[in-house]
Motif scaffolding. Structure first.
Motif, short mmCIF file in Angstrom:
data_model
loop_
_atom_site.label_atom_id
_atom_site.label_comp_id
_atom_site.label_asym_id
_atom_site.label_seq_id
_atom_site.Cartn_x
_atom_site.Cartn_y
_atom_site.Cartn_z
N PRO A 37 -33.75 20.83 42.23
CA PRO A 37 -34.66 20.79 43.36
C PRO A 37 -33.99 20.62 44.74
O PRO A 37 -34.65 20.68 45.75
N LEU A 38 -32.66 20.39 44.76
CA LEU A 38 -31.96 20.23 46.02
C LEU A 38 -30.48 20.52 45.84
O LEU A 38 -29.98 20.53 44.71
N ASP A 39 -29.79 20.75 46.95
CA ASP A 39 -28.35 21.02 46.91
C ASP A 39 -27.53 19.74 46.79
O ASP A 39 -26.45 19.75 46.20
N ARG A 40 -28.03 18.64 47.33
CA ARG A 40 -27.31 17.37 47.31
C ARG A 40 -27.57 16.69 45.97
O ARG A 40 -28.42 15.82 45.84
N ILE A 41 -26.82 17.12 44.97
CA ILE A 41 -27.13 16.65 43.62
C ILE A 41 -25.90 16.19 42.84
O ILE A 41 -26.01 15.64 41.76
N TYR A 42 -24.71 16.37 43.40
CA TYR A 42 -23.50 16.05 42.64
C TYR A 42 -23.01 14.62 42.85
O TYR A 42 -22.95 14.13 43.97
N ALA A 85 -34.14 4.23 45.89
CA ALA A 85 -33.94 5.31 44.92
C ALA A 85 -33.59 6.61 45.64
O ALA A 85 -32.69 7.35 45.23
N LEU A 86 -34.29 6.89 46.73
CA LEU A 86 -34.00 8.10 47.50
C LEU A 86 -32.64 8.01 48.18
O LEU A 86 -31.93 9.01 48.32
N GLN A 87 -32.25 6.81 48.57
CA GLN A 87 -30.93 6.63 49.19
C GLN A 87 -29.82 6.99 48.20
O GLN A 87 -28.77 7.50 48.60
N THR A 88 -30.03 6.76 46.91
CA THR A 88 -29.02 7.15 45.92
C THR A 88 -28.84 8.66 45.91
O THR A 88 -27.74 9.15 45.68
N VAL A 89 -29.90 9.40 46.18
CA VAL A 89 -29.79 10.86 46.28
C VAL A 89 -28.97 11.22 47.52
O VAL A 89 -28.11 12.10 47.47
N LEU A 90 -29.21 10.52 48.62
CA LEU A 90 -28.46 10.79 49.85
C LEU A 90 -26.98 10.45 49.70
O LEU A 90 -26.15 10.98 50.45
N GLU A 91 -26.65 9.58 48.77
CA GLU A 91 -25.24 9.25 48.54
C GLU A 91 -24.52 10.31 47.70
O GLU A 91 -23.31 10.30 47.60
N ALA A 92 -25.28 11.24 47.13
CA ALA A 92 -24.69 12.32 46.33
C ALA A 92 -24.11 13.38 47.26
O ALA A 92 -24.26 13.32 48.49
#
Length: 166
Positions: free
Chosen positions: A13-18, A76-83
């Motif tokens: 669902p997004l590019d920031r996933i790794y 939880a969303l911040q963990t996605v931003l840390e990817a």
């Protein structure tokens, strides 16, 4: 230095996933120390763009650390931003190969599991202590990356170089 790259599914669902994990031969008197890399201090405006993407799942059963409360939806969303994006992951891998290849056993780049469980806290929110802390890659002279990368480690999770009592 071995490296493993696991691609994200084509319907991500997004590019920031790794997410990236590295294992160092030795670090601060311990062997085979894992560090979990994360993007430090992402733009807070990015958080808003994630709110309607259904990235948060059911709550965690128990907090990871009893000293830390369950996280919020924003945590939880911040963990996605840390990817990282695939491009950022490639830049980091190239940087690690060039600068730290002889110190690192393995680097793993893989997709973040989504949805992120409610209750997860971002790595940047974990307090430093006697055995837990952060590697500040950007503090090294001539740091070349256009974004800040940090690495979280927990020395208690790894065996000492010299067994205790010797």
């Amino acid at each position: 230095m071995e490296h493993v790259i696991i691609p994200a599914p084509p319907n991500a669902p997004l590019d920031r996933i790794y997410i990236i994990t590295l294992t160092m031969h030795t670090f601060k008197g311990r062997r085979n120390v894992e560090a979990h890399l994360f993007r430090s201090a992402p733009d807070p405006a990015e958080l808003q763009s994630l709110r309607d993407k259904s990235l948060i799942g059911k709550p965690c059963a128990e907090p990871i650390d009893s000293q830390m409360p369950h996280g919020t939806e924003d945590d939880a969303l911040q963990t996605v931003l840390e990817a990282f994006t695939a491009e950022e992951g490639n830049l980091i891998l190239d940087y690690l190969k060039e600068r730290y290849a002889d110190q690192i056993l393995r680097v793993t780049v893989c997709p973040l599991e989504l949805p992120v469980p409610l209750g997860v806290v971002p790595l940047s929110a974990i307090p430093e202590g006697k055995t837990m802390g952060f590697i500040r890659f950007d503090a090294v002279r001539d740091y070349p990356l256009p974004f800040v990368v940090r690495g979280f480690y927990d020395l208690d999770a790894h065996e000492p170089l010299v067994p205790e009592g010797e």
